[in-house]
Design an enzyme around this catalytic site. Structure first.
Site, short mmCIF file in Angstrom:
data_model
loop_
_atom_site.label_atom_id
_atom_site.label_comp_id
_atom_site.label_asym_id
_atom_site.label_seq_id
_atom_site.Cartn_x
_atom_site.Cartn_y
_atom_site.Cartn_z
CE LYS A 1 18.52 51.75 7.43
NZ LYS A 1 18.60 51.03 8.76
N GLY B 1 30.41 55.17 15.19
CA GLY B 1 29.22 55.62 15.78
C GLY B 1 29.37 56.44 16.97
P1 AMP Z 1 26.21 54.18 6.85
O1 AMP Z 1 26.51 53.01 7.81
O2 AMP Z 1 24.76 54.98 7.01
O3 AMP Z 1 27.20 55.12 6.63
O4 AMP Z 1 26.06 53.49 5.33
C1 AMP Z 1 26.80 53.15 4.56
C2 AMP Z 1 26.47 52.29 3.40
O5 AMP Z 1 25.68 53.08 2.74
C3 AMP Z 1 27.54 51.82 2.75
O6 AMP Z 1 27.24 50.48 2.73
C4 AMP Z 1 27.18 52.13 1.28
O7 AMP Z 1 27.33 51.24 0.11
C5 AMP Z 1 25.66 52.48 1.42
N1 AMP Z 1 25.25 53.38 0.53
C6 AMP Z 1 25.52 54.56 0.30
N2 AMP Z 1 25.07 55.11 -0.89
C7 AMP Z 1 24.10 54.31 -1.29
C8 AMP Z 1 23.08 54.35 -2.33
N3 AMP Z 1 22.89 55.09 -3.19
N4 AMP Z 1 22.19 52.96 -2.45
C9 AMP Z 1 22.30 52.09 -1.45
N5 AMP Z 1 23.30 51.88 -0.66
C10 AMP Z 1 24.11 53.11 -0.59
#
Ligand code: AMP
Length: 394
Positions: A198, A374
């Site tokens: 996100k 985090g």
């Molecule tokens: P974060 O905690 O924000 O670093 O997000 C990590 C998560 O984002 C991981 O579980 C990834 O699988 C997911 N992620 C990364 N790229 C995508 C994508 N294009 N679509 C869906 N999930 C994603």
């Protein structure tokens, strides 16, 4: 202002309360599946042992939400720690109860004990003053070495510092040094790679990195919000419609600051959110309506790689695709492999990018892998971390 460490205080022969981050992953049988965080705590523990301290360790594990739930017990950590240290680690049955207090009182110099999960008490996350005082009452000095929890103002990570002389351990010192040096005094070109799901989670870090980096590569789920902000369709890809303005502002800021903000040029899309779903690679301007973008494409990998090869400092936070599904892990793994070979300072910002690097067996090829996802993000955002702020200034 830099903070005092265990080396800046007289703790010879003293009773020391050490907050560690023993929030380790375990399988169903309570076998620890990744001991990185335990190993990261060893240098501080060994130093305290050399100084003849009586060591009272504490940590959280998971989210027991204020209840004594045995599945969140730190017993497996005591066992592992004892194996690594080659000496007994006395396990307390509670946190600030009779058992913990009796064992802490009886603890001799050179002995080590571990309190039960501090989150067995709701007062921990509430940063309750009485609870913090009770914790402090068992020791004469407080050492915080839990970088992974340093962004939380909890009783054992911050509150306790009100009642004891408080200093950092070697892990926190190293994290601050590595992350701080990379951000404040980087050898250039300085490239940041941001991925993950996100934009909303990372907008703070995008904003602050745009003040510092030469190049910002954006992949992962958050790239689709940037595409949409430019008026392109993203099919069923993850996209935050309420963050389009933030994405536009980031692109404008990059232009104004002369930062190269580079988005993917192609993307691997899948039909459904399933490991074996049908997939294909398309230009990012042509994502079909009922498909979802799950990875960066080959052209993007090449383009990102060219920028990364020029770098002298790289910070990476967040996977570049849905890397838990092998067919969408190519982007993340390719970038991890490249980082392992370049002649640059490579800093991995914890969380999923750290797992990706470890899974690929490349951990020892990086300059630094943060133990706090985090916490490292908040540090990179320029936020003050309560677990650091509470320590004595040098
Ligand atoms: P974060 O905690 O924000 O670093 O997000 C990590 C998560 O984002 C991981 O579980 C990834 O699988 C997911 N992620 C990364 N790229 C995508 C994508 N294009 N679509 C869906 N999930 C994603």
């Amino acid at each position: 202002m830099s903070k005092k460490t265990v080396k800046d205080i007289d703790l010879k022969g003293k009773k020391v309360l050490v907050r560690c981050d023993f929030n380790v992953p375990m399988d169903e049988d309570k076998n620890i599946t990744d001991t990185t965080r335990i190993i990261a705590a060893i240098p501080t523990i060994k130093y305290l042992l050399e100084n003849n301290c009586s060591i009272i360790l504490c940590s959280h594990l998971g989210r027991p939400k204020g209840e004594f739930k045995p599945e969140f017990s730190l017993k497996p950590v005591a066992k592992e720690l004892s194996k690594i240290l080659g000496k007994e680690v006395v396990m307390a049955k509670d946190v600030i109860g009779e058992d913990a207090k009796a064992k802490a009182a009886a603890l001799k110099p050179g002995e080590v004990m571990l309190l039960e999960n501090v989150r067995y008490h709701r007062e921990e996350t509430d940063n309750d003053e009485t609870f913090a005082k009770e914790l402090a009452s068992m020791a004469e000095v407080y050492v915080n070495d839990a970088f992974g929890a340093a962004h939380r103002a909890h009783a054992s990570t911050a509150g306790v510092a009100k009642f004891l002389p408080a200093v950092s351990g070697f892990l926190i010192e190293k994290e601050l040094q590595c992350l701080g040096e990379a951000v404040n005094n980087p050898e250039r070109p300085f490239v940041a790679i941001l991925g993950g799901a996100k934009v909303s989670d990372k907008i703070g870090v995008i904003d602050s990195l745009l003040e510092k980096v030469d190049t910002l590569l954006i992949g992962g789920g958050m790239a689709y919000t940037f595409f949409k902000a430019q008026g392109y369709e993203v099919g069923n890809s993850i996209c935050e419609l309420d963050k389009l303005d933030l994405a536009k502002e980031a692109m404008e800021k990059a232009k104004a600051k002369g930062v190269k903000l580079i988005l993917p040029v192609d993307t691997k899309v899948g039909k459904e959110y399933k490991p074996d779903t049908e997939s294909k690679t398309v230009p990012w301007t042509e994502i079909p309506a009922d498909w979802e973008g799950f990875d960066i494409g080959e052209e993007t990998i090449k383009m990102f790689s060219e920028e990364i090869k020029k770098a002298k400092t790289v910070i990476w936070n967040g996977p570049l695709g849905l890397f838990e599904f092998p067919q969408f892990s190519v982007g993340t793994n390719s970038i991890a492999r490249l980082l392992a070979t370049i002649d640059a300072k490579t800093i991995i910002g914890g969380g999923d990018s750290a797992s990706a690097v470890k899974n690929a067996g490349l951990a020892d090829k990086m300059t630094h892998i943060s133990t706090g996802g985090g916490a490292s993000l908040e540090f990179l955002e320029g936020k003050k971390l309560p677990g650091i702020e509470c320590l004595l200034d040098k």
